[in-house]
Design an enzyme around this catalytic site. Structure first.
Site, PDB file in Angstrom:
ATOM      1  N   SER A  52       2.168 -58.086 -42.721  1.00  0.00           N
ATOM      2  CA  SER A  52       3.125 -58.088 -41.604  1.00  0.00           C
ATOM      3  C   SER A  52       4.492 -57.658 -42.132  1.00  0.00           C
ATOM      4  CB  SER A  52       3.234 -59.511 -41.034  1.00  0.00           C
ATOM      5  OG  SER A  52       4.340 -59.621 -40.174  1.00  0.00           O
ATOM      6  N   TYR A  56       4.374 -68.738 -41.309  1.00  0.00           N
ATOM      7  CA  TYR A  56       3.842 -67.375 -41.175  1.00  0.00           C
ATOM      8  C   TYR A  56       4.453 -66.478 -42.259  1.00  0.00           C
ATOM      9  CZ  TYR A  56       2.395 -63.080 -38.744  1.00  0.00           C
ATOM     10  OH  TYR A  56       1.832 -61.873 -38.410  1.00  0.00           O
TER      11      TYR A  56
HETATM   12  P1  NAP Z   1      -4.846 -61.644 -31.847  1.00  0.00           P
HETATM   13  O1  NAP Z   1      -5.318 -60.681 -30.849  1.00  0.00           O
HETATM   14  O2  NAP Z   1      -4.543 -63.047 -31.433  1.00  0.00           O
HETATM   15  O3  NAP Z   1      -5.871 -61.659 -33.035  1.00  0.00           O
HETATM   16  C1  NAP Z   1      -6.036 -62.716 -33.913  1.00  0.00           C
HETATM   17  C2  NAP Z   1      -7.515 -62.833 -34.180  1.00  0.00           C
HETATM   18  O4  NAP Z   1      -7.726 -63.812 -35.185  1.00  0.00           O
HETATM   19  C3  NAP Z   1      -8.267 -63.256 -32.932  1.00  0.00           C
HETATM   20  O5  NAP Z   1      -9.324 -62.354 -32.707  1.00  0.00           O
HETATM   21  C4  NAP Z   1      -8.767 -64.649 -33.253  1.00  0.00           C
HETATM   22  O6  NAP Z   1     -10.081 -64.839 -32.732  1.00  0.00           O
HETATM   23  C5  NAP Z   1      -8.783 -64.642 -34.770  1.00  0.00           C
HETATM   24  N1  NAP Z   1      -8.536 -65.979 -35.301  1.00  0.00           N
HETATM   25  C6  NAP Z   1      -7.468 -66.783 -35.096  1.00  0.00           C
HETATM   26  N2  NAP Z   1      -7.649 -67.947 -35.728  1.00  0.00           N
HETATM   27  C7  NAP Z   1      -8.838 -67.878 -36.352  1.00  0.00           C
HETATM   28  C8  NAP Z   1      -9.580 -68.768 -37.162  1.00  0.00           C
HETATM   29  N3  NAP Z   1      -9.148 -70.002 -37.449  1.00  0.00           N
HETATM   30  N4  NAP Z   1     -10.770 -68.349 -37.637  1.00  0.00           N
HETATM   31  C9  NAP Z   1     -11.258 -67.136 -37.338  1.00  0.00           C
HETATM   32  N5  NAP Z   1     -10.617 -66.250 -36.571  1.00  0.00           N
HETATM   33  C10 NAP Z   1      -9.416 -66.625 -36.083  1.00  0.00           C
HETATM   34  O7  NAP Z   1      -3.505 -61.128 -32.563  1.00  0.00           O
HETATM   35  P2  NAP Z   1      -3.211 -59.867 -33.475  1.00  0.00           P
HETATM   36  O8  NAP Z   1      -1.777 -59.576 -33.265  1.00  0.00           O
HETATM   37  O9  NAP Z   1      -4.199 -58.814 -33.279  1.00  0.00           O
HETATM   38  O10 NAP Z   1      -3.337 -60.463 -34.954  1.00  0.00           O
HETATM   39  C11 NAP Z   1      -4.204 -59.927 -35.928  1.00  0.00           C
HETATM   40  C12 NAP Z   1      -3.523 -59.965 -37.282  1.00  0.00           C
HETATM   41  O11 NAP Z   1      -2.401 -59.108 -37.272  1.00  0.00           O
HETATM   42  C13 NAP Z   1      -3.012 -61.341 -37.686  1.00  0.00           C
HETATM   43  O12 NAP Z   1      -3.235 -61.540 -39.067  1.00  0.00           O
HETATM   44  C14 NAP Z   1      -1.516 -61.226 -37.416  1.00  0.00           C
HETATM   45  O13 NAP Z   1      -0.765 -62.097 -38.213  1.00  0.00           O
HETATM   46  C15 NAP Z   1      -1.284 -59.789 -37.808  1.00  0.00           C
HETATM   47  N6  NAP Z   1      -0.063 -59.147 -37.308  1.00  0.00           N
HETATM   48  C16 NAP Z   1       0.164 -59.002 -35.975  1.00  0.00           C
HETATM   49  C17 NAP Z   1       1.315 -58.336 -35.558  1.00  0.00           C
HETATM   50  C18 NAP Z   1       1.622 -58.095 -34.103  1.00  0.00           C
HETATM   51  O14 NAP Z   1       2.708 -57.589 -33.798  1.00  0.00           O
HETATM   52  N7  NAP Z   1       0.717 -58.393 -33.182  1.00  0.00           N
HETATM   53  C19 NAP Z   1       2.211 -57.848 -36.495  1.00  0.00           C
HETATM   54  C20 NAP Z   1       1.937 -58.024 -37.849  1.00  0.00           C
HETATM   55  C21 NAP Z   1       0.792 -58.664 -38.250  1.00  0.00           C
HETATM   56  P3  NAP Z   1     -10.572 -66.268 -32.160  1.00  0.00           P
HETATM   57  O15 NAP Z   1      -9.525 -66.728 -31.217  1.00  0.00           O
HETATM   58  O16 NAP Z   1     -11.885 -65.935 -31.539  1.00  0.00           O
HETATM   59  O17 NAP Z   1     -10.733 -67.137 -33.358  1.00  0.00           O
END
Ligand code: NAP
Length: 255
Positions: free
Chosen positions: A147, A160
């Site tokens: 991130s 985070y």
């Molecule tokens: P998201 O759609 O909420 O995706 C997060 C995923 O992680 C979900 O599919 C969720 O599935 C899974 N998850 C959460 N807790 C979990 C657990 N305990 N065990 C297994 N799976 C779990 O959000 P996203 O933004 O795409 O995030 C994906 C990654 O990108 C994360 O690492 C986040 O920190 C990173 N990121 C996001 C952004 C942004 O702007 N969106 C920026 C930088 C980095 P379930 O609910 O089915 O468990």
């Protein structure tokens, strides 16, 4: 030919958090490039519906329930992948959570949850996958989702920030230890991407305008914007890149 190096036909692997957001965006690129996938998460219905959508591009795409905070689930995820595909060529350690609270109010429980899912789980999943890769004596690719907040502090997100700063460091540790086994470990650092995690910021008009105004490309990313770099890092086209974090941030960190 160079485009052949991006082809993932015959390669198989795991995308954690592949049921939504960035994980699903990356998974769609991987499947279109020919890969066979396990997508994992806690919500099986969400995974099944994402797998149905992804199969329009190819597959197989197999949904597996696995909580990244549970070491037993992590072991089962790896065993199941080997059972389905006979080998593991790549891992996308992408699942993650965020908890927002100012540092003075941040709760121990939130700290522990975020570190478990974003740092401890990904390390031990990568370890279990690397053990398979070492035993199969094939090249392997491990890609962690980092991130901007790995290198910036963010606001109200201390756990985070610690987890993502940590994942960048662990990426380098694993890259160093496993280079001798031809296991290459890198991270992708998304900028501001429209997903469930960022929905509260997108809905907050003032914060949304502040963020959008500071992105040189002038827009939030769509999860599909991460698909190209995912294919690249899983593929033979990136065979001399290890220990790096590639930021996909619309220019955010350059200002
Ligand atoms: P998201 O759609 O909420 O995706 C997060 C995923 O992680 C979900 O599919 C969720 O599935 C899974 N998850 C959460 N807790 C979990 C657990 N305990 N065990 C297994 N799976 C779990 O959000 P996203 O933004 O795409 O995030 C994906 C990654 O990108 C994360 O690492 C986040 O920190 C990173 N990121 C996001 C952004 C942004 O702007 N969106 C920026 C930088 C980095 P379930 O609910 O089915 O468990």
């Amino acid at each position: 030919m160079i485009l052949d190096k991006f082809n993932l036909k015959g390669k198989s692997g795991i995308v954690t958090g592949g049921g939504s957001g960035i994980g699903k965006g990356m998974a769609s690129g991987l499947v279109q490039a020919g890969a066979e996938l396990i997508i994992s998460g806690r919500n099986f219905e969400k995974l099944e519906s994402a797998a149905d959508e992804l199969r329009q591009y190819g597959g197989p795409v197999i949904p597996v329930r696995a909580d990244m905070a549970n070491m037993g689930d992590i072991k089962n995820l790896v065993d199941r992948t080997v059972k389905e595909f006979g080998k593991i060529d790549f891992l996308f350690n992408n699942a993650g959570i965020i908890r927002r609270n100012p540092c003075e109010d941040f709760l121990e429980e939130d700290w522990d949850d975020v570190i478990a899912v974003n740092l401890k789980g990904p390390f031990f999943l990568a370890q279990a996958v690397a053990r398979v890769m070492i035993s199969q004596q094939l090249k392997g690719k491990i890609i962690n989702t980092s991130s901007l907040i790995a290198v910036q502090g963010g606001k109200r997100v201390p756990a985070y920030a610690a987890s993502k700063g940590g994942i960048n460091q662990v990426t380098k540790s694993m890259a160093n230890d496993w280079a001798q086994h031809n296991i290459l470990v890198n991270a992708i650092g998304p900028g501001w991407v429209k997903t469930d995690v960022t929905a509260p910021l997108i809905e907050d008009k003032q914060r949304n305008a502040e963020i959008t105004g500071r992105i040189p490309l002038g827009r939030w990313a769509d999860p599909q914007d991460l698909a190209g770099v995912a294919v690249f890092l899983a593929s033979d086209a990136s065979d001399y890149i290890t220990g790096q974090t590639i930021f996909v941030d619309g220019g955010w960190l350059s200002i």
